[in-house]
Design a protein around this motif. Structure first.
Motif, PDB file in Angstrom:
ATOM      1  N   GLN A   1     101.426  61.191 -32.705  1.00 55.60           N
ATOM      2  CA  GLN A   1     100.111  61.734 -32.358  1.00 55.60           C
ATOM      3  C   GLN A   1     100.003  62.076 -30.872  1.00 55.60           C
ATOM      4  O   GLN A   1      98.887  62.240 -30.369  1.00 55.60           O
ATOM      5  N   LEU A   2     101.122  62.197 -30.190  1.00 55.80           N
ATOM      6  CA  LEU A   2     101.127  62.607 -28.789  1.00 55.80           C
ATOM      7  C   LEU A   2     101.947  63.875 -28.628  1.00 55.80           C
ATOM      8  O   LEU A   2     103.016  64.020 -29.236  1.00 55.80           O
ATOM      9  N   VAL A   3     101.443  64.780 -27.817  1.00 57.95           N
ATOM     10  CA  VAL A   3     102.187  65.995 -27.474  1.00 57.95           C
ATOM     11  C   VAL A   3     102.000  66.283 -25.990  1.00 57.95           C
ATOM     12  O   VAL A   3     101.001  65.870 -25.382  1.00 57.95           O
ATOM     13  N   ARG A   4     102.966  67.007 -25.438  1.00 57.79           N
ATOM     14  CA  ARG A   4     102.818  67.539 -24.082  1.00 57.79           C
ATOM     15  C   ARG A   4     102.211  68.932 -24.180  1.00 57.79           C
ATOM     16  O   ARG A   4     102.740  69.799 -24.877  1.00 57.79           O
ATOM     17  N   ALA A   5     101.108  69.130 -23.478  1.00 63.94           N
ATOM     18  CA  ALA A   5     100.456  70.442 -23.515  1.00 63.94           C
ATOM     19  C   ALA A   5      99.949  70.787 -22.116  1.00 63.94           C
ATOM     20  O   ALA A   5      99.268  69.972 -21.486  1.00 63.94           O
ATOM     21  N   PRO A   6     100.309  71.989 -21.626  1.00 62.77           N
ATOM     22  CA  PRO A   6     101.142  72.978 -22.322  1.00 62.77           C
ATOM     23  C   PRO A   6     102.595  72.539 -22.410  1.00 62.77           C
ATOM     24  O   PRO A   6     103.092  71.806 -21.561  1.00 62.77           O
ATOM     25  N   ALA A   7     103.259  72.975 -23.490  1.00 63.99           N
ATOM     26  CA  ALA A   7     104.669  72.668 -23.680  1.00 63.99           C
ATOM     27  C   ALA A   7     105.497  73.438 -22.641  1.00 63.99           C
ATOM     28  O   ALA A   7     105.098  74.520 -22.201  1.00 63.99           O
ATOM     29  N   PRO A   8     106.659  72.923 -22.212  1.00 62.13           N
ATOM     30  CA  PRO A   8     107.279  71.715 -22.748  1.00 62.13           C
ATOM     31  C   PRO A   8     107.034  70.464 -21.911  1.00 62.13           C
ATOM     32  O   PRO A   8     107.417  69.374 -22.324  1.00 62.13           O
ATOM     33  N   ASP A   9     106.438  70.585 -20.733  1.00 63.33           N
ATOM     34  CA  ASP A   9     106.388  69.418 -19.859  1.00 63.33           C
ATOM     35  C   ASP A   9     105.010  69.176 -19.259  1.00 63.33           C
ATOM     36  O   ASP A   9     104.869  68.617 -18.182  1.00 63.33           O
ATOM     37  N   GLY A  10     103.949  69.617 -19.961  1.00 63.64           N
ATOM     38  CA  GLY A  10     102.599  69.328 -19.509  1.00 63.64           C
ATOM     39  C   GLY A  10     102.256  67.859 -19.699  1.00 63.64           C
ATOM     40  O   GLY A  10     103.074  67.063 -20.183  1.00 63.64           O
ATOM     41  N   PRO A  11     101.046  67.455 -19.347  1.00 62.46           N
ATOM     42  CA  PRO A  11     100.650  66.059 -19.536  1.00 62.46           C
ATOM     43  C   PRO A  11     100.511  65.716 -21.018  1.00 62.46           C
ATOM     44  O   PRO A  11     100.286  66.592 -21.855  1.00 62.46           O
ATOM     45  N   TRP A  12     100.647  64.439 -21.316  1.00 61.23           N
ATOM     46  CA  TRP A  12     100.507  63.987 -22.689  1.00 61.23           C
ATOM     47  C   TRP A  12      99.044  64.047 -23.130  1.00 61.23           C
ATOM     48  O   TRP A  12      98.138  63.757 -22.351  1.00 61.23           O
ATOM     49  N   ARG A  13      98.839  64.414 -24.377  1.00 61.06           N
ATOM     50  CA  ARG A  13      97.519  64.442 -24.976  1.00 61.06           C
ATOM     51  C   ARG A  13      97.598  63.853 -26.399  1.00 61.06           C
ATOM     52  O   ARG A  13      98.629  63.953 -27.060  1.00 61.06           O
ATOM     53  N   LEU A  14      96.493  63.279 -26.861  1.00 60.51           N
ATOM     54  CA  LEU A  14      96.400  62.800 -28.233  1.00 60.51           C
ATOM     55  C   LEU A  14      96.000  63.952 -29.158  1.00 60.51           C
ATOM     56  O   LEU A  14      95.182  64.790 -28.791  1.00 60.51           O
ATOM     57  N   ILE A  15      96.579  63.975 -30.345  1.00 62.99           N
ATOM     58  CA  ILE A  15      96.238  64.980 -31.348  1.00 62.99           C
ATOM     59  C   ILE A  15      95.815  64.295 -32.644  1.00 62.99           C
ATOM     60  O   ILE A  15      95.918  63.081 -32.777  1.00 62.99           O
ATOM     61  N   ASP A  16      95.351  65.102 -33.603  1.00 63.71           N
ATOM     62  CA  ASP A  16      94.972  64.678 -34.950  1.00 63.71           C
ATOM     63  C   ASP A  16      93.661  63.907 -34.915  1.00 63.71           C
ATOM     64  O   ASP A  16      93.642  62.693 -34.708  1.00 63.71           O
ATOM     65  N   ILE A  17      92.571  64.616 -35.160  1.00 64.72           N
ATOM     66  CA  ILE A  17      91.245  64.028 -35.035  1.00 64.72           C
ATOM     67  C   ILE A  17      90.644  63.670 -36.399  1.00 64.72           C
ATOM     68  O   ILE A  17      89.461  63.313 -36.469  1.00 64.72           O
ATOM     69  N   ASP A  18      91.434  63.711 -37.467  1.00 65.54           N
ATOM     70  CA  ASP A  18      90.890  63.490 -38.802  1.00 65.54           C
ATOM     71  C   ASP A  18      90.298  62.102 -38.995  1.00 65.54           C
ATOM     72  O   ASP A  18      89.408  61.920 -39.828  1.00 65.54           O
ATOM     73  N   ASP A  19      90.783  61.105 -38.245  1.00 68.59           N
ATOM     74  CA  ASP A  19      90.307  59.736 -38.413  1.00 68.59           C
ATOM     75  C   ASP A  19      89.482  59.259 -37.220  1.00 68.59           C
ATOM     76  O   ASP A  19      89.099  58.092 -37.149  1.00 68.59           O
ATOM     77  N   LEU A  20      89.198  60.142 -36.279  1.00 69.50           N
ATOM     78  CA  LEU A  20      88.460  59.819 -35.067  1.00 69.50           C
ATOM     79  C   LEU A  20      87.044  59.345 -35.402  1.00 69.50           C
ATOM     80  O   LEU A  20      86.393  59.884 -36.293  1.00 69.50           O
ATOM     81  N   GLY A  21      86.561  58.342 -34.661  1.00 71.68           N
ATOM     82  CA  GLY A  21      85.193  57.901 -34.876  1.00 71.68           C
ATOM     83  C   GLY A  21      84.921  56.552 -34.248  1.00 71.68           C
ATOM     84  O   GLY A  21      85.764  55.989 -33.543  1.00 71.68           O
ATOM     85  N   LEU A  22      83.737  56.036 -34.500  1.00 72.79           N
ATOM     86  CA  LEU A  22      83.331  54.755 -33.937  1.00 72.79           C
ATOM     87  C   LEU A  22      83.942  53.613 -34.732  1.00 72.79           C
ATOM     88  O   LEU A  22      83.949  53.626 -35.969  1.00 72.79           O
ATOM     89  N   GLY A  23      84.422  52.607 -34.011  1.00 72.63           N
ATOM     90  CA  GLY A  23      84.998  51.453 -34.688  1.00 72.63           C
ATOM     91  C   GLY A  23      85.526  50.439 -33.705  1.00 72.63           C
ATOM     92  O   GLY A  23      85.270  50.502 -32.499  1.00 72.63           O
ATOM     93  N   THR A  24      86.275  49.501 -34.226  1.00 69.90           N
ATOM     94  CA  THR A  24      86.870  48.441 -33.435  1.00 69.90           C
ATOM     95  C   THR A  24      88.072  48.991 -32.678  1.00 69.90           C
ATOM     96  O   THR A  24      89.055  49.384 -33.303  1.00 69.90           O
ATOM     97  N   PRO A  25      88.047  49.039 -31.341  1.00 74.55           N
ATOM     98  CA  PRO A  25      89.140  49.687 -30.618  1.00 74.55           C
ATOM     99  C   PRO A  25      90.486  48.999 -30.788  1.00 74.55           C
ATOM    100  O   PRO A  25      91.524  49.626 -30.601  1.00 74.55           O
ATOM    101  N   ALA A  26      90.481  47.721 -31.171  1.00 73.54           N
ATOM    102  CA  ALA A  26      91.756  47.041 -31.425  1.00 73.54           C
ATOM    103  C   ALA A  26      92.576  47.759 -32.485  1.00 73.54           C
ATOM    104  O   ALA A  26      93.809  47.649 -32.505  1.00 73.54           O
ATOM    105  N   TRP A  27      91.896  48.537 -33.364  1.00 76.11           N
ATOM    106  CA  TRP A  27      92.632  49.241 -34.420  1.00 76.11           C
ATOM    107  C   TRP A  27      93.663  50.191 -33.830  1.00 76.11           C
ATOM    108  O   TRP A  27      94.742  50.380 -34.397  1.00 76.11           O
ATOM    109  N   ASP A  28      93.368  50.788 -32.692  1.00 75.27           N
ATOM    110  CA  ASP A  28      94.287  51.759 -32.103  1.00 75.27           C
ATOM    111  C   ASP A  28      95.512  51.099 -31.476  1.00 75.27           C
ATOM    112  O   ASP A  28      96.496  51.782 -31.187  1.00 75.27           O
TER     113      ASP A  28
END
Length: 310
Positions: free
Chosen positions: A186-213
């Motif tokens: 769930q991490l990519v460098r953007a812009p490719a190939p050597d940009g900073p790391w970013r999180l992807i895939d927001i399908d499960d994003l939301g409020l909850g217990t942060p320990a889950w991550d």
């Protein structure tokens, strides 16, 4: 679907060349030049996905989540579709270069975002729903009469979890903004190939217990899959960046992480057993370690009451 998705990514300009990045029940992903198109699951909650897309595009998440090319999802063959800039993924052939510290720092930043600053209503984090889905897959894959063995241990381990942690009841209200399905894919460098790391895939994003991550690396460490040095690098980086889910530096993180780590162990082992049964093969070494962890979890007393979010 992949070819139609590529044409959608190319704004309908004929048979666009593409590469298939993923094709699963919960999503099909193609790359078409510098654009990535994802067809989300057909049963996705459209309202929840719409909020998640707006959150990903919000300035408060700049530098944390990869922003979509459009803040709204389209439709293709009855499925919601989103468009994203291409980012270079983690190289699976170079595990020594895995960005554990970057992942920890991004999670800490995500967990510190004030939810009331975001477009809403922010939906619940869907991590527990993925545990439920994994247990359903295990049940379907092991339905034939046969000595269940490890599958019984996984089910017994699941029964020690409070109902909300296995997706069988609503989760405690509130909490922090969570990714919900954190792993190195769930991490990519953007812009490719050597940009900073970013999180992807927001399908499960939301409020909850942060320990889950933090639960997947914690579960891997507890099972012996992740070495202690890497785990401590990840944990120390998260704490140093102000992450709220693991206690202050120098304290024991397990009172906060234990429940979520056990839930992710159950999820991982259930999926491993389901896949091995469907493919007619034995568990590999990592899968066996996770199943063995469920044997130990099954011997613990059950959590009868849900715990409040961290």
């Amino acid at each position: 679907m992949p070819a139609a998705l590529a044409a959608y990514a190319g704004a309908g300009r004929g048979a666009a060349p593409y590469s298939l990045l993923a094709e699963r029940d919960d999503g099909t992903v193609v790359r078409c030049g510098e654009v990535v198109a994802k067809a989300h699951a057909g049963d996705s909650d459209p309202d929840g996905l719409a909020v998640r897309m707006r959150i990903a595009a919000h300035p408060a998440l700049a530098g944390v989540l990869l922003a979509p090319l459009r803040a709204e999802a389209g439709r293709l063959r009855g499925r919601p579709v989103s468009l994203w800039p291409y980012g270079a993924p983690v190289d699976p052939e170079r595990p020594e270069d895995a960005p554990w510290e970057a992942a920890a720092e991004l999670l800490a930043a995500l967990h510190r975002v004030p939810p009331h600053h975001l477009p809403g209503p922010v939906p619940p984090m869907r991590g527990p729903a993925k545990v439920a889905r994994a247990l359903h897959r295990l049940a379907a894959a092991t339905a034939a009469p046969a000595p269940a063995g490890p599958a019984d241990a996984v089910r017994a381990a699941a029964r020690t979890l409070p109902a909300w942690a296995r997706g069988a009841a609503p989760a405690p209200a509130g909490g922090a903004l969570c990714h919900g399905d954190l792993h190195l894919g769930q991490l990519v460098r953007a812009p490719a190939p050597d940009g900073p790391w970013r999180l992807i895939d927001i399908d499960d994003l939301g409020l909850g217990t942060p320990a889950w991550d933090l639960a997947r690396p914690a579960a891997w460490y507890a099972a012996g899959v992740l070495d202690p040095g890497t785990w401590l690098r990840f944990l120390d980086a998260y704490r140093a960046a102000g992450g709220p889910a693991a206690g202050p530096p120098g304290s024991d993180p397990w009172p906060e992480l234990d429940l979520a780590a056990r839930a992710l162990t159950v999820q991982t082992a259930a999926l491993a057993l389901a896949k091995s049964a469907q493919e007619g093969r034995r568990l590999d070494d990592v899968e066996r370690l996770m199943a063995d962890s469920c044997v130990r979890i099954a011997a613990l007393p059950p959590d009868l009451e849900p715990e409040p979010p961290s």
